[in-house]
Design a protein around this motif. Structure first.
Motif, PDB file in Angstrom:
ATOM      1  N   GLU A 105       0.824  -1.215   0.000  1.00 33.88           N
ATOM      2  CA  GLU A 105       0.000   0.000   0.000  1.00 33.88           C
ATOM      3  C   GLU A 105       0.856   1.262   0.000  1.00 33.88           C
ATOM      4  N   VAL A 106       1.971   1.239   0.728  1.00 35.50           N
ATOM      5  CA  VAL A 106       2.844   2.411   0.772  1.00 35.50           C
ATOM      6  C   VAL A 106       3.522   2.632  -0.572  1.00 35.50           C
ATOM      7  N   MET A 107       3.957   1.560  -1.213  1.00 36.30           N
ATOM      8  CA  MET A 107       4.594   1.694  -2.526  1.00 36.30           C
ATOM      9  C   MET A 107       3.597   2.240  -3.550  1.00 36.30           C
ATOM     10  N   THR A 108       2.349   1.798  -3.468  1.00 32.90           N
ATOM     11  CA  THR A 108       1.307   2.331  -4.356  1.00 32.90           C
ATOM     12  C   THR A 108       1.089   3.814  -4.085  1.00 32.90           C
ATOM     13  N   GLY A 109       1.087   4.183  -2.811  1.00 28.68           N
ATOM     14  CA  GLY A 109       0.945   5.592  -2.448  1.00 28.68           C
ATOM     15  C   GLY A 109       2.119   6.423  -2.930  1.00 28.68           C
ATOM     16  N   GLY A 113       2.344   9.800  -5.959  1.00 34.10           N
ATOM     17  CA  GLY A 113       2.931  11.132  -5.807  1.00 34.10           C
ATOM     18  C   GLY A 113       2.138  12.036  -4.880  1.00 34.10           C
ATOM     19  N   SER A 114       1.985  13.298  -5.271  1.00 40.09           N
ATOM     20  CA  SER A 114       1.371  14.310  -4.409  1.00 40.09           C
ATOM     21  C   SER A 114      -0.072  13.985  -4.048  1.00 40.09           C
ATOM     22  N   GLN A 292       8.437  24.356   9.508  1.00 37.53           N
ATOM     23  CA  GLN A 292       8.874  23.113   8.885  1.00 37.53           C
ATOM     24  C   GLN A 292       7.707  22.141   8.736  1.00 37.53           C
ATOM     25  N   TYR A 293       7.850  21.225   7.767  1.00 39.52           N
ATOM     26  CA  TYR A 293       6.799  20.244   7.496  1.00 39.52           C
ATOM     27  C   TYR A 293       7.381  18.841   7.390  1.00 39.52           C
ATOM     28  N   ILE A 294       6.560  17.879   7.787  1.00 36.50           N
ATOM     29  CA  ILE A 294       6.843  16.469   7.541  1.00 36.50           C
ATOM     30  C   ILE A 294       5.862  16.015   6.471  1.00 36.50           C
ATOM     31  N   GLU A 295       6.357  15.282   5.487  1.00 39.14           N
ATOM     32  CA  GLU A 295       5.485  14.795   4.416  1.00 39.14           C
ATOM     33  C   GLU A 295       5.272  13.283   4.575  1.00 39.14           C
ATOM     34  N   TYR A 296       4.047  12.920   4.928  1.00 38.70           N
ATOM     35  CA  TYR A 296       3.717  11.504   5.080  1.00 38.70           C
ATOM     36  C   TYR A 296       3.287  10.930   3.733  1.00 38.70           C
ATOM     37  N   CYS A 297       3.869   9.791   3.378  1.00 40.41           N
ATOM     38  CA  CYS A 297       3.423   9.049   2.196  1.00 40.41           C
ATOM     39  C   CYS A 297       2.280   8.138   2.642  1.00 40.41           C
TER      40      CYS A 297
END
Length: 302
Positions: A105-109, A113-114, A292-297
């Motif tokens: 699921e994470v790889m698909t996410g 991309g955005s 600052q930001y954290i970007e969750y996949c």
């Protein structure tokens, strides 16, 4: 694609076999996988050339990783495999605890991309970032005085056991809070306990503020002007029933971007603080939303 797995080898919930299964699951999806560890000495452990950072652990481990990302101004999307005692962020973002499903699921996410990313502003104290929640009061004392060996044996039930012991000598603290709301206005009020809800969940499936979610440009401050045994029990009962605790007469709630905290400096006041399920070594003077930001996949069915 390069994935780096970061784990906490001294965590009570760490299992090498599960980490190995997770590594194999990512490799089966076509990723090149390396493994790293969290460190408390501020030395860098995150690789610059990875495309995705996977944190295997609970909210405390995630906090160590976010601290390093923020300290080094890294721009790497992350995901969270729920392998800790309490996994509030993983619960809210919908990450699976099954290694194969999680990796798929994470790889698909990641490929999406955005469309499958959540930008979450970093909320910081002078000691550490707030990943999901921070609190000061009786439950903070329970976190500070719980037994790590019991936590390893019975998980989050160790916190409940520690909390029950408080009824023989109930802690009372007084804080002065100066909060800055979303519009920049300031308000000052006292409290005997307070909570910073950055995400949806607190201590498991419970919610302190119905409108709190990760990704917001503010956090939610919930303060109790009275945190005696009876009042605190009413507060926790309302939370357990899934009802908004801000409707209680001794509870104040607001969306804020910063909170300054004054304590009386006593040892009891310091022991009252917990951050993401771990005791704080010192009481924070300020909690604030940073630039600052954290970007969750985010996970997506694949």
């Amino acid at each position: 694609m390069k994935v780096q797995l970061i784990h906490n080898p001294v965590s009570g919930s760490h299992h090498a076999s599960r980490l190995d299964l997770l590594k194999q699951a990512f490799a089966a999806c076509g990723a090149t996988v390396t493994v790293g560890e969290t460190r408390l000495d501020s030395q860098r452990t995150i690789s610059n050339d990875c495309d995705l950072l996977c944190v295997s652990g609970g909210d405390g481990t995630l906090g160590l990783v976010i601290a390093e990302i923020a300290r080094n101004a890294l721009n790497i999307p992350i995901c969270v495999f729920p392998a800790g005692t309490v996994n509030l962020v993983a619960r809210e973002l919908g990450y699976s605890a099954d290694p194969e499903l999680f990796a798929r699921e994470v790889m698909t996410g990641f490929v999406a991309g955005s469309e499958s990313r959540l930008r979450d502003p970093v909320v910081q104290t002078e000691h550490a970032p707030v990943v999901a929640c921070l609190s000061a009061g009786p439950d903070g004392v329970a976190v500070a005085t719980h037994s790590p060996s019991w936590k390893k044996r019975i998980g989050k039930s160790a916190y409940a056991l520690s909390f029950l012991k408080l009824f023989t000598r109930w802690p009372r603290n007084r804080f002065m809070l100066k909060a800055t709301d979303k519009q920049g206005a300031s308000v000052t009020f006292p409290g005997e306990a307070f909570y910073i809800a950055k995400g949806r969940y607190f201590a498991g499936p419970w919610t302190l503020s119905p409108s709190a979610f990760l990704g917001q440009e503010h956090f939610h401050l919930i303060a109790l002007t009275n945190a005696g045994r009876f009042s605190f029990f009413r507060f926790m009962l309302r939370v357990a029933m899934g009802r908004d605790p801000s409707r209680l007469p001794f509870v104040q709630s607001m969306a804020a971007r910063a909170v300054q905290v004054e304590t009386n400096g006593s040892l009891q006041s310091v022991l009252a603080f917990q951050i993401d399920g771990d005791p704080m070594p010192e009481a924070p003077a300020e909690i604030s939303v940073t630039e600052q930001y954290i970007e969750y996949c985010l996970p997506r069915p694949g």
